[in-house]
Design an enzyme around this catalytic site. Structure first.
Site, PDB file in Angstrom:
ATOM      1  N   ARG A  30       0.785  -1.224   0.000  1.00  0.00           N
ATOM      2  CA  ARG A  30       0.000   0.000   0.000  1.00  0.00           C
ATOM      3  C   ARG A  30       0.824   1.284   0.000  1.00  0.00           C
ATOM      4  NH1 ARG A  30      -5.246  -0.192   4.024  1.00  0.00           N
ATOM      5  NH2 ARG A  30      -6.251  -2.056   3.226  1.00  0.00           N
ATOM      6  N   HIS A  51      -7.953  -4.127  -7.121  1.00  0.00           N
ATOM      7  CA  HIS A  51      -7.697  -3.380  -5.879  1.00  0.00           C
ATOM      8  C   HIS A  51      -8.974  -3.337  -5.005  1.00  0.00           C
ATOM      9  CE1 HIS A  51      -4.980  -0.684  -3.681  1.00  0.00           C
ATOM     10  NE2 HIS A  51      -6.021   0.093  -3.429  1.00  0.00           N
ATOM     11  N   TYR A  78     -19.682  12.037 -12.542  1.00  0.00           N
ATOM     12  CA  TYR A  78     -19.725  13.233 -13.376  1.00  0.00           C
ATOM     13  C   TYR A  78     -18.436  13.451 -14.177  1.00  0.00           C
ATOM     14  CZ  TYR A  78     -23.715  14.350 -10.401  1.00  0.00           C
ATOM     15  OH  TYR A  78     -24.907  14.313  -9.729  1.00  0.00           O
TER      16      TYR A  78
END
Length: 889
Positions: free
Chosen positions: A40, A86, A130
Site C-alpha cells: 500500500r 484493488h 460526473y
C-alpha cells in the site's frame, strides 16, 4: 507466561493448540505491517508507483482508454480497478485517479481529466459519476511494451486474473513525480523533479558509472514543484541528494506593484507546493486582525484557472513592502519546509536511497526491460521466420504439395504427409501451410513472403547483436531517454536561491592573478598586475601606491582571486581572507584599512602573508607546513592543517617572547632548505628537517645566532633541495643588490652564525631583503616614500656572496628601500613608447656615470663589473678570510 498456561480438557473430536499470545501478536503485527509497507504505502524504486497507481493505469490500458480515444467515465475506471485488482474501496481509487489528473499536485500529470477535478483553493472534485478520464501520452510511455513479456505478472486478489508486478516505464517516475506515504513504523516523502534534468542525470550515469553524487547534482539540481516557487537555500537539498534525508525550504513567488495613488501592492503569483490559496489568504487576514503583521490594508485571492495564482495584498500608505514580505515568509505558509525521506522498495525491501541509488535502480530496471523485450521480439521473429521458411519450401514444391493435400482424406493426414515428405517441414510449418490462403500462391505473394523473410533475418541479426552487447543496450536506453526528454521535457518551474553562506562566490569571480599591496600602516588593495609596467635596471620607477605621510608599501606579491590569504601578525596571530574579498583599486589608490576587513587589534600589525590554493584538499594540507621566523632568530614549523579552520578573531600561530616579533612566514612541503639573513649581512643555510613540527601554541627553536642586540633577522627563504638553478638575491637599504648561487652558502646546523651574504658598508647600508630567484621573475622594489620599480631579475648580474653588488634603484636623498618582492614572468609585457625608452636610457646612462665616479675606489664600474685584477684578488682574499672566520665561529 508459558508457566501460567493451563492445559485444557479436550474431547476426542476437538484439538486445542496452545500458543504464546505475545508471540502470536508479534507475528500477526509484523505480517500486517509488511503487507501495508509492500502492498500500500511505499512505491517501488523501479517504476515509482504504489500498487493503487499501477493498477489504475493498467486497468485504463486494458480498457484501451488511450489519449487518442474518447473519455470514459471515472466510475467505469474505478469499478474496473476495484473489481479486478484493488479491493480496498472506491474512495481510495477515485482519490488516486483525481490526484493523477491535478496539474498542481503532479509535476507531470498521467491522467487527462474532463470535468471538475477540484482546484488549488481546496475545492473538492465532483463525484466520479460526473467526471471523465483517459490516459495522458506520458502515462502511455509508462505502459509501452507491457505486452512483450518485459515485466513479471502475478495473480490478483482472487487468483482469477493476472496483473503486472511493475510497469515497464520509460520515465524515471519516482524522481519525476515523487511519492509520499505513511506505512507502519516508516514513511516516505519523495519530492518531484524536472524530467529533463533527471534524464540528463541518467545519461550522465550511463556514461560514467563511477560518477559522484555531486557530479550528478550538476544535472539534477534540486526538486522542481508543479506550483513553482523558490527553493530558499540548498544545504538541505544537498543532504537529501547525498543521504536520502534532508529538508527543503520553499517560498512563494511575489513582486511589488505601485498603484497610481502611490501605494504599494504585493502580488503573490506562485505559492509553495500543496499550499491552499484560500487558507493562505485567510491566514494573512487573521494575522492582520491580530496585529501580528502591520502595514496591510486588504488581502484578496483573485486566482482563477485561466490566469493562475494571483493573491493581492494591498499595503497601507506607510507600509514597507520588503518588511511585509519578510513577515509573510515568517508567519504564513508563503514559506514552507518539506522533509526529504527517500524510502522506496528495492528487491521487496524498504530502503532509504540517495540520488545516485535511485538513478541506478531505474537504469538497471530499464536494462532488464530492454533485455526481456529483445528476447521476446527475437523469439517472435524467429517463430515467424520459421513459418515463412515453411511457406517458401511449400512454394518451391507447389505442385507436389497441392497433390499431397488433395490425396489426403483428413487435415491431420495431410499434415503428417507434409512432415514425412522429406522437404524438412516440421509440424508447426505443416499446420501453417495447410492454413495458407490460395491467394498467397501467386508469384507476387511469393515475392512478398521472400521479402518479409529477408527483413526478419535482418531484425533477428540486430536483436542478437543487441543481446550480445551491453554497450549497445546502454546506447538504446540513452536513445529512448532522449526521446522521452524531447517529447515530455520542459523548463524548470521552481527557482533556486542560494543562501549567502552557501554561495560559492568563486564561481562568479573570474580567476586571474592580481597584485596584493599592503602598506606599513595597514592599508590593503588588489590591483591588476598589468598596471605595473616593466622597466630597465636603474630606472627611476613609478608611483605604486598613494599613501599617507610617512606611510610606505611594505608587502607586495601576486595571488589568484580564488585563493585564500593567511595573514600573520607580528604578535603571532593568524587571520584568513579570500583574495576576491580584498578591495580592488588602481595602482595609485591608497587601499582600505585591514582593520575594516578582519578583527585585527589596533596594536598589532601584519608581518607576513601566505597564499593557499585550496584548504578543502586534505592530502594537500596534510603534506604542507607553515614555517615561521622572528626577528630574534626563532624558527618554528607547524602543519598547514592546523590553519585550515578559520575564526573571525584569528588564531594563535606562535608564542612570541617579550621584545621579539614575528618577521616572516613561508609554506613548505617539509623537504626544503631554509635560509635566514640578518641585518648585519650574514646568512645561514640548513635543512628543514632540522626543525621538527610542533603545534600552534609552541614557541619554536633558534634558527640563527645574532651578533648583538642591535642585529635582527631581515628575511627567510625556503629553497628546494633539488633545484640547483636557484639564486639568492639580496638587497641593501641604499639600493644595492646582487644574485649569488645557492651553492656558495654551505649547509650548516641550525642555530649557527652563518656566513657573509653581502659586504655591508656605509654606502650600501644594512641588508633589508633576501629572496630566492631563478632569473625568470620580475623584482618589485618598494621605497619608504611609496616609489616602486619593477625590473627583470635577469638584468641583475651574479656576484660572489661577499661583494657589494650593483645599483638597482636610484634613491632620493633621505629615502631608503623598505621591501622587495618578486613577481613571476608575465606572458605579455607593457610595451613602452619610443619616447619613454629614449628618456629611460638617458636616465640609466646618467646613473651609471655617477656610479662609476663614486665607486672607483671599490673596484665597481658603471657596468657593475670588477675594475681590475688586483681588486678582484683583494675581494677573493677577503672572501677566504671571512670563510675562515665563519669556520672558527
Amino acid at each position: 507466561m508459558e508457566d501460567n498456561i493451563q492445559p485444557l480438557e479436550t474431547s476426542d473430536n476437538d484439538r486445542v493448540i496452545q500458543v504464546n499470545i505475545e508471540e502470536q501478536m508479534k507475528t500477526a503485527y509484523i505480517d500486517y505491517s509488511m503487507s501495508v509497507i509492500v502492498g500500500r504505502a511505499l512505491p517501488d524504486a523501479r517504476d515509482g508507483f504504489k500498487p493503487v497507481h499501477r493498477r489504475v493505469l493498467y486497468a485504463m490500458n486494458e480498457l484501451s482508454n488511450y489519449s487518442n480515444r474518447p473519455y470514459k467515465k471515472s466510475a467505469r475506471i474505478v469499478g474496473e480497478v476495484m473489481g479486478k485488482y484493488h479491493p480496498h474501496g472506491d474512495a481510495s481509487i477515485y482519490d488516486t485517479l483525481v490526484r493523477m489528473a491535478q496539474d498542481w499536485t503532479m509535476r507531470y500529470i498521467m491522467v487527462d481529466g474532463q470535468g471538475n477535478f477540484g482546484n488549488q483553493d481546496g475545492d473538492p472534485p465532483a463525484a466520479m459519476r460526473y467526471t471523465e478520464v483517459r490516459l495522458q501520452r506520458i502515462a502511455e510511455s509508462m505502459l509501452d511494451d507491457i505486452e512483450k513479456d518485459t515485466v513479471d505478472f502475478q495473480l490478483n486478489f482472487d487468483d482469477s486474473l493476472q496483473e503486472p508486478v511493475v510497469l515497464p516505464t520509460r520515465i524515471p517516475q519516482l524522481l519525476v513525480n515523487g511519492s509520499s506515504g505513511i506505512a507502519v513504523g516508516m514513511a516516505t516523502n519523495m519530492l518531484p523533479h524536472n524530467l529533463s534534468e533527471v534524464v540528463d542525470g541518467c545519461i550522465a550515469y550511463i556514461d560514467n558509472k563511477e560518477i559522484s553524487i555531486e557530479e550528478l547534482m550538476v544535472h539534477v539540481k534540486a526538486p522542481d514543484f508543479p506550483t513553482g516557487g523558490v527553493i530558499y537555500g540548498m544545504e538541505g537539498v544537498k543532504q537529501g541528494m547525498l543521504t536520502g534525508r534532508g529538508r527543503v525550504v520553499l517560498r512563494g513567488k511575489c513582486h511589488v506593484e505601485t498603484k497610481a495613488s502611490g501605494r504599494e501592492t504585493i502580488i503573490i503569483t506562485e505559492t509553495p507546493y500543496q499550499v491552499n490559496r484560500d487558507m493562505l489568504t485567510d491566514k494573512i487576514g487573521q494575522l492582520v486582525n491580530d496585529k501580528t503583521i502591520e502595514g496591510i490594508a486588504h488581502v484578496n485571492n483573485e486566482s482563477n484557472k485561466r490566469e493562475g495564482t494571483r493573491i493581492v495584498v494591498d499595503l497601507k500608505r506607510d507600509g514597507v513592502a520588503n518588511v511585509v514580505i519578510n513577515q509573510l515568509f515568517k508567519y504564513t505558509e508563503l514559506q514552507t519546509s518539506y522533509g526529504i525521506n527517500n524510502v522506496a522498495l528495492t528487491k521487496g525491501r524498504p530502503k532509504t536511497m540517495n540520488l545516485k541509488e535511485l538513478i541506478v535502480e531505474f537504469v538497471d530496471f530499464r536494462m532488464e526491460v530492454v533485455i526481456r523485450r529483445a528476447q521476446f521480439e527475437l523469439r517472435k521473429a524467429q517463430e515467424r521466420a520459421h513459418i515463412l521458411q515453411g511457406y517458401l519450401i511449400a512454394l518451391d514444391h507447389l505442385d507436389e504439395v497441392i497433390a499431397l493435400i488433395r490425396n489426403s482424406s483428413t487435415p491431420d493426414i495431410a499434415k503428417e504427409n507434409l512432415i514425412n515428405a522429406g522437404w524438412g517441414i516440421d509440424e508447426i510449418q505443416a499446420k501453417a501451410i495447410l492454413e495458407l490462403r490460395l491467394q498467397r500462391l501467386t508469384g507476387m505473394e511469393r515475392e512478398k513472403i521472400k521479402e518479409e523473410y529477408d527483413n526478419l533475418m535482418k531484425i533477428i541479426a540486430g536483436l542478437q547483436e543487441l543481446l550480445a552487447s551491453e554497450l549497445l543496450r546502454y546506447e538504446l536506453i540513452k536513445t529512448e531517454l532522449l526521446e522521452v526528454k524531447e517529447k515530455f521535457g520542459d523548463a524548470r518551474k521552481t527557482e533556486i536561491s542560494y543562501l549567502s553562506k552557501e554561495m560559492r562566490i568563486e564561481d562568479l569571480i573570474e580567476e586571474e592573478d592580481v597584485i596584493i599591496t599592503i602598506s606599513h600602516f595597514g592599508y590593503i588593495k588588489r590591483t591588476s598586475s598589468d598596471e605595473y609596467r616593466q622597466q630597465k635596471r636603474g630606472g627611476r620607477g613609478s608611483m605604486g601606491s598613494r599613501t599617507r605621510d610617512e606611510d610606505f608599501v611594505e608587502h607586495l606579491f601576486v595571488a589568484s582571486t580564488h585563493h585564500t590569504l593567511l595573514f600573520f601578525t607580528e604578535k603571532g596571530r593568524c587571520f584568513w581572507l579570500k583574495v576576491y574579498e580584498v578591495p580592488e583599486g588602481d595602482k595609485n589608490a591608497k587601499g582600505r584599512a585591514i582593520q575594516n576587513l578582519m578583527q585585527l587589534p589596533g596594536d598589532d600589525k601584519i608581518r607576513a602573508i601566505i597564499d593557499v590554493k585550496d584548504f578543502s584538499d586534505k592530502e594537500y594540507i596534510n603534506k604542507h607546513y607553515i614555517l615561521l621566523c622572528t626577528k630574534k632568530g626563532i624558527i618554528k614549523k607547524t602543519q598547514l592543517e592546523d590553519f585550515s579552520r578559520p575564526r573571525a578573531n584569528g588564531i594563535n600561530a606562535i608564542n612570541i617572547n617579550e621584545g621579539d616579533q614575528l618577521l616572516e612566514a613561508r609554506m613548505t612541503d617539509g623537504d626544503c632548505e631554509v635560509m635566514l639573513a640578518v641585518k648585519s649581512g650574514r646568512a645561514i643555510r640548513f635543512p628543514e628537517e632540522k626543525v621538527r613540527s610542533t603545534g600552534r601554541g609552541a614557541i619554536g627553536v633558534f634558527g640563527i645566532d645574532l651578533d648583538d642586540a642591535t642585529d635582527e633577522v631581515i628575511g627567510m627563504v625556503c629553497v628546494n633541495k633539488d633545484d640547483v638553478s636557484r639564486n639568492i638575491l639580496v638587497v641593501s637599504e641604499n639600493g644595492f643588490g646582487k644574485r649569488t648561487p645557492v651553492d656558495e652558502y654551505r649547509i650548516t646546523n641550525r642555530g649557527g652564525k652563518g656566513v657573509k651574504t653581502i659586504n655591508v658598508t656605509e654606502k650600501t647600508g644594512s641588508l633589508v631583503g633576501i629572496l630566492d630567484v631563478n632569473g625568470k621573475e620580475d623584482l618589485v622594489i618598494t621605497c619608504k616614500s611609496g616609489i616602486t620599480i619593477r625590473t627583470s631579475v635577469a638584468d641583475i648580474r651574479e656576484a660572489g656572496r661577499a661583494t657589494q653588488g650593483v645599483k638597482l634603484i636610484r634613491i632620493d636623498e633621505g629615502d631608503q628601500i623598505a621591501a622587495i618582492s618578486k613577481i613571476q614572468e608575465q606572458e605579455e609585457a607593457i610595451v613602452l613608447t619610443e619616447a619613454s625608452i629614449e628618456a629611460e636610457n638617458e636616465a640609466i646612462e646618467k646613473i651609471e656615470t655617477e656610479t662609476e665616479t663614486a665607486e672607483g675606489d671599490s673596484g665597481i664600474d658603471a657596468n657593475n663589473s670588477i675594475a681590475d685584477n688586483s681588486s678582484e684578488s683583494e675581494i677573493s682574499n677577503e672572501t677566504l678570510e671571512n670563510d675562515q672566520e665563519d669556520n672558527d665561529q
